[in-house]
Design an enzyme around this catalytic site. Structure first.
Site, mmCIF file in Angstrom:
data_model
loop_
_atom_site.group_PDB
_atom_site.id
_atom_site.type_symbol
_atom_site.label_atom_id
_atom_site.label_comp_id
_atom_site.label_asym_id
_atom_site.label_seq_id
_atom_site.Cartn_x
_atom_site.Cartn_y
_atom_site.Cartn_z
ATOM 1 N N GLU A 71 -1.673 36.422 50.737
ATOM 2 C CA GLU A 71 -2.751 35.604 50.158
ATOM 3 C C GLU A 71 -4.134 36.004 50.673
ATOM 4 O O GLU A 71 -5.115 36.026 49.930
ATOM 5 C CB GLU A 71 -2.492 34.120 50.498
ATOM 6 C CG GLU A 71 -3.491 33.158 49.919
ATOM 7 C CD GLU A 71 -3.432 33.101 48.390
ATOM 8 O OE1 GLU A 71 -2.419 32.646 47.856
ATOM 9 O OE2 GLU A 71 -4.400 33.540 47.746
ATOM 10 N N ILE B 219 -9.707 31.487 49.350
ATOM 11 C CA ILE B 219 -9.368 30.890 48.047
ATOM 12 C C ILE B 219 -7.879 31.119 47.755
ATOM 13 O O ILE B 219 -7.414 32.253 47.798
ATOM 14 C CB ILE B 219 -10.205 31.525 46.903
ATOM 15 C CG1 ILE B 219 -11.699 31.357 47.181
ATOM 16 C CG2 ILE B 219 -9.828 30.908 45.561
ATOM 17 C CD1 ILE B 219 -12.603 32.022 46.144
ATOM 18 N N ASP C 94 -13.226 47.877 47.728
ATOM 19 C CA ASP C 94 -12.623 46.611 48.147
ATOM 20 C C ASP C 94 -12.330 45.733 46.924
ATOM 21 O O ASP C 94 -11.222 45.217 46.762
ATOM 22 C CB ASP C 94 -13.599 45.916 49.116
ATOM 23 C CG ASP C 94 -13.114 44.565 49.586
ATOM 24 O OD1 ASP C 94 -12.360 44.525 50.570
ATOM 25 O OD2 ASP C 94 -13.476 43.548 48.960
ATOM 26 N N LYS D 286 -8.677 44.526 45.204
ATOM 27 C CA LYS D 286 -8.366 43.116 44.948
ATOM 28 C C LYS D 286 -8.051 42.902 43.466
ATOM 29 O O LYS D 286 -7.156 42.140 43.120
ATOM 30 C CB LYS D 286 -9.533 42.232 45.393
ATOM 31 C CG LYS D 286 -9.717 42.193 46.915
ATOM 32 C CD LYS D 286 -11.041 41.552 47.275
ATOM 33 C CE LYS D 286 -11.265 41.474 48.779
ATOM 34 N NZ LYS D 286 -12.648 41.129 49.121
HETATM 35 N N1 HSE Z 1 -15.304 42.947 53.051
HETATM 36 C C1 HSE Z 1 -14.651 41.929 52.289
HETATM 37 C C2 HSE Z 1 -15.694 41.184 51.504
HETATM 38 C C3 HSE Z 1 -13.918 41.010 53.209
HETATM 39 O O1 HSE Z 1 -16.887 41.388 51.756
HETATM 40 O O2 HSE Z 1 -15.347 40.415 50.625
HETATM 41 C C4 HSE Z 1 -12.845 40.239 52.540
HETATM 42 O O3 HSE Z 1 -11.927 41.033 51.904
#
Ligand code: HSE
Length: 429
Positions: free
Chosen positions: A129, A136, A201, A205
């Site tokens: 998660e 969230i 990143d 996700k």
């Molecule tokens: N570096 C990531 C962000 C941290 O700024 O959202 C959380 O995954």
């Protein structure tokens, strides 16, 4: 009360958050999990480093074998980040019949299938998660609460660092570097902020969200990715003039069995709920065919918010341990969906372009747009400097392939000094 031993791999930003939550919410965690949970080992690089938390003697170790070969440790919590050695440690933990919790989006996006298959084969659980949108509860939201739906669309702000930077640039006229430095100081940014500002990143996700929502294993190569480093204060200023703000959006949309997957800076109307998601906050809009539109909002990064997701996963594992009916037992079967190619996207586009200030230039530019089937919604000329002016052009809905062809031709014109930025405009109509 049954006791259970767990181990953390890593005691950085998220690891210390997890430690604090176990200390401060001990009664709740015990009551809700049905176990007295003890963190008996924490893998670190340096046992002497001051991390601002009091860890009892003997808990910190630099030797992974003390964890992986310890039969008393039932859950391994991977918080190292990055691919190596995180993935290998997770695989070995699973092979040694330990449940695994991770907040590692890179590993889950790129190697999640292998790990989840291995966990199923070994009869253990793998929860993640914390890997998407920090605090969230989006993965459990999709996998459990929305499981009756066909998901049609996900549009999210899922990187806290870039949202922080864009917010500071927009609301406080801060420059990019200072805003990034602040985001790093607050513990939002990745160890290498390239992953944030170039949208790796957010891409990882989005791959995880897509895999859970649309039931297919996503190759990240199929996600169009663009970072925020080209967004300038000029773009932010011009966006405001049009009634827009700029956000880094991650988008997954399904139409007629075809999926569109992209992450890029986007102009959105200032009246849209996502436009008011500021600082390091994340928000995810989901459209389900039964539930309609939903919006999840909260802290997407940081020690305690991500720690909250991680500790909740640990508690979920202890609750689900007996049945093994868990999110990691749902296997993706749907690999028949097509992924839309970039040149087929349809959107409005904003273009900032520097041109020589002389007669006939607008005509030349308009001819090229027209020839490539791109219709212009507005064109504005901005201040002149040494014979060069900025043109800000907003198109009507156009096909990205046509836009790319038009840009290639524009670039070759003698009157065009530079193509400065192209940003997609999402109207949410
Ligand atoms: N570096 C990531 C962000 C941290 O700024 O959202 C959380 O995954």
């Amino acid at each position: 009360m049954n006791k259970i031993e767990i181990a953390l791999l890593g005691l950085g930003n998220v690891g210390t958050g997890v430690w604090e939550i176990f200390k401060n919410n001990k009664d709740e965690v015990t009551r809700r999990s049905g176990y007295e949970i003890e963190i008996t080992k924490i893998l670190v690089n340096d046992v002497d480093k001051d991390r601002g938390v009091n860890i009892p003697a003997g808990v910190l170790t630099t030797d992974i074998e003390e964890i992986l070969n310890n039969d008393n440790i039932k859950i391994v919590v991977e918080l190292l980040g990055g691919m190596h050695p995180a993935k290998d440690y997770m695989l070995r933990a699973i092979e040694n019949s330990k449940h695994v919790v991770t907040a590692n989006k890179q590993v889950m996006a790129l190697e999640g299938k292998e790990l989840l298959d291995k966990a199923r084969k070994n009869g253990v659980l793998l929860y993640y998660e914390g890997s998407v949108a920090g605090g969230i509860p989006i993965l459990k939201g999709i996998e459990e609460s929305l499981t009756a739906n066909k998901i049609e669309e996900i549009v999210g702000i899922i990187n806290g660092t870039t949202n922080y930077i864009l917010t500071k640039m927009s609301l406080e006229n801060m420059d990019f570097k200072d805003a990034l430095k602040e985001a790093q100081d607050k513990g939002y940014a990745e160890a290498d902020p390239t992953s944030d500002v170039e949208s790796y990143d957010a891409m990882y996700k989005l791959a995880i969200l897509t895999s859970l929502s649309f039931g297919l294993d996503v190759d990240v190569e199929n996600i169009y990715r663009e970072g925020i480093t080209k967004v300038s204060s000029l773009d932010i200023e011009y966006a405001k003039e049009f009634g827009y703000c700029i956000k880094l959006l991650a988008i997954a949309k399904e139409k007629n069995g075809t999926l569109e997957l992209r992450v890029h800076p986007t102009m959105i109307p200032i009246a849209h709920p996502l436009a008011n998601v500021n600082d390091s906050f994340n928000a995810i809009l989901i459209k389900g065919n039964a539930v309609g539109d939903l919006m999840f909002y909260g802290r997407g990064a940081g020690s305690l918010p991500t720690g909250s997701a991680v500790v909740s996963d640990i508690i979920s594992i202890l609750r689900n341990d007996m049945t093994l009916r868990s999110i990691s037992t749902v296997e993706n079967k749907e690999n028949s969906k097509q992924i839309l190619k970039r040149d087929s996207y349809k959107s409005q586009y904003y273009l900032r372009i520097s041109v020589k200030d002389m007669s006939g230039v607008l005509g030349e530019i308009s001819t090229i747009w027209g020839k490539n089937k791109v219709s212009i919604s507005s064109i504005t000329q901005k201040g002149e400097k040494e014979g060069i002016v900025t043109l800000v052009i907003v198109t009507h809905d156009a096909i990205e392939g046509d836009i790319i062809k038009a840009l290639d031709e524009l670039e070759k014109l003698d009157s065009v000094y530079s193509l400065d930025n192209l940003i997609r405009v999402e109207k949410f109509e």
